[in-house]
Design an enzyme around this catalytic site. Structure first.
Site, PDB file in Angstrom:
ATOM      1  N   LYS A   1       0.790  -1.080  -0.052  1.00 53.88           N
ATOM      2  CA  LYS A   1       0.136   0.056   0.196  1.00 53.88           C
ATOM      3  C   LYS A   1       0.981   0.968   0.062  1.00 53.88           C
ATOM      4  CE  LYS A   1      -3.774   2.704   1.096  1.00 53.88           C
ATOM      5  NZ  LYS A   1      -4.498   2.325   2.265  1.00 53.88           N
TER       6      LYS A   1
ATOM      7  N   THR B   1      -0.187  12.195  -1.224  1.00 55.62           N
ATOM      8  CA  THR B   1      -1.363  12.603  -2.050  1.00 55.62           C
ATOM      9  C   THR B   1      -1.574  14.040  -1.172  1.00 55.62           C
ATOM     10  OG1 THR B   1      -2.021  10.374  -2.706  1.00 55.62           O
ATOM     11  CG2 THR B   1      -3.904  12.365  -3.157  1.00 55.62           C
ATOM     12  N   ALA B   2      -1.577  13.842   0.019  1.00 56.20           N
ATOM     13  CA  ALA B   2      -2.004  15.042   0.749  1.00 56.20           C
ATOM     14  C   ALA B   2      -1.117  16.460   0.241  1.00 56.20           C
ATOM     15  CB  ALA B   2      -1.683  14.832   2.324  1.00 56.20           C
TER      16      ALA B   2
ATOM     17  N   HIS C   1      -6.371  11.195   7.358  1.00 57.04           N
ATOM     18  CA  HIS C   1      -7.024   9.977   7.976  1.00 57.04           C
ATOM     19  C   HIS C   1      -7.609  10.431   9.108  1.00 57.04           C
ATOM     20  CE1 HIS C   1      -5.652   7.612   4.826  1.00 57.04           C
ATOM     21  NE2 HIS C   1      -4.706   7.431   5.150  1.00 57.04           N
TER      22      HIS C   1
ATOM     23  N   SER D   1       1.286   5.736  -1.338  1.00 47.84           N
ATOM     24  CA  SER D   1       0.466   6.816  -1.534  1.00 47.84           C
ATOM     25  C   SER D   1       0.510   6.983  -3.031  1.00 47.84           C
ATOM     26  CB  SER D   1       1.122   8.219  -1.239  1.00 47.84           C
ATOM     27  OG  SER D   1       0.714   9.090  -1.592  1.00 47.84           O
TER      28      SER D   1
END
Length: 287
Positions: free
Chosen positions: A56, A110-111, A154, A58
């Site tokens: 997993k 991504t943030a 999150h 980003s």
């Protein structure tokens, strides 16, 4: 027996919930797996070094690893109303950030991409300084005046009020208003060297794990709790309900359009490399 696949995902409730059935051996016929639980900046680095089979990461890290890894069509984190927040200690306007210091969890996230794209629109030509900080330190640092603002993700959506902080902007909301697309956050990638047939089987396994989690949420409760001890049970539940959704089960054309739009816009801004033609096509499910 085949050697176990090496899987790494974050300790966040959405990942521990969605992958539990696979990692706990609850899916008959699924390939065996060795699990590593690590924060997203660690898994991003693992993928960049080509260390594990399935990770997993980003979506912001995806352009850097597509030569070695293929995008799986499920298991990731996209959605509506689930984007990162930009927080301040006191209420202010976006223009007040000019020349200020913003804490971010990592530049390859991504943030941070959403923050850059927003800042280009909201503060054209204005300088904003950033400092990388562990995500669990960002809200205390904003509260204590160590930085002027903080970029959080999150579970911080549900807990920032407890630090007395103010939401300057919901960057996911800004993205959705600008594009009409869901917010791409985290991707599941698998090593291309595994081969097309095995990659398709992996995609089917991950989707089955998500479906099992929905069908029997009690099965994963203790596993989720053990990796999220700092979160109250109701926050864990909110987190899962928000981030494990239709796009986790299957990326689909809408999810893929969102990913493509984000990475193309980020490439135009010079934030990530441009995608080679066809590199973003996800693995198909096994027939």
């Amino acid at each position: 027996m085949a050697s176990p696949l090496e899987l790494a995902h974050s300790p966040c409730p959405n990942d521990t919930f969605a992958f539990h059935a696979w990692t706990a051996g609850l899916l008959p016929g699924a390939p065996p797996v060795d699990l590593t639980v690590a924060d997203i900046d660690v898994t991003n680095g693992m993928a960049a070094r080509g260390e594990l089979d399935v990770l997993k990461i980003s979506y912001a890290a995806l352009p850097y690893v597509l030569d070695r890894y293929a995008l799986l069509p499920c298991g990731g984190a996209l959605g509506h109303g689930c984007g990162p927040l930009l927080l301040t200690r006191t209420a202010c306007a976006p223009g007040d950030l000019a020349g200020r210091v913003v804490a971010i969890p990592t530049e390859r996230s991504t943030a941070f991409l959403l923050f850059r794209l927003w800042a280009e629109q909201a503060l054209p030509g204005r300088e904003i300084r950033t400092v990388v900080m562990p995500f669990d330190r960002i809200m205390p640092a904003v509260r204590d005046g160590e930085v002027d603002a903080g970029l959080v993700i999150h579970e911080a959506r549900f807990t920032f009020h407890t630090y007395g902080l103010h939401r300057l902007v919901d960057l996911g909301e800004a993205w959705e208003e600008r594009t009409g697309l869901p917010i791409p956050l985290g991707a599941i990638v698998a090593r291309r060297a595994l081969g097309a047939e095995r990659l398709a089987e992996l995609a089917t396994t991950v989707r089955a794990s998500v479906r099992h989690a929905w069908a029997d949420p009690e099965a994963s409760r203790e596993h989720v709790r053990s990796h999220a001890q700092e979160l109250a049970p109701e926050v864990q539940k909110q987190h899962i309900e928000l981030y494990v959704n239709e796009y986790t089960e299957e990326l689909g054309s809408g999810g893929l359009a969102a990913v493509r739009s984000l990475l193309e816009r980020a490439a135009e801004a010079g934030a990530v490399p441009a995608l080679p033609p066809g590199a973003l096509e996800p693995v198909p499910f096994a027939r």
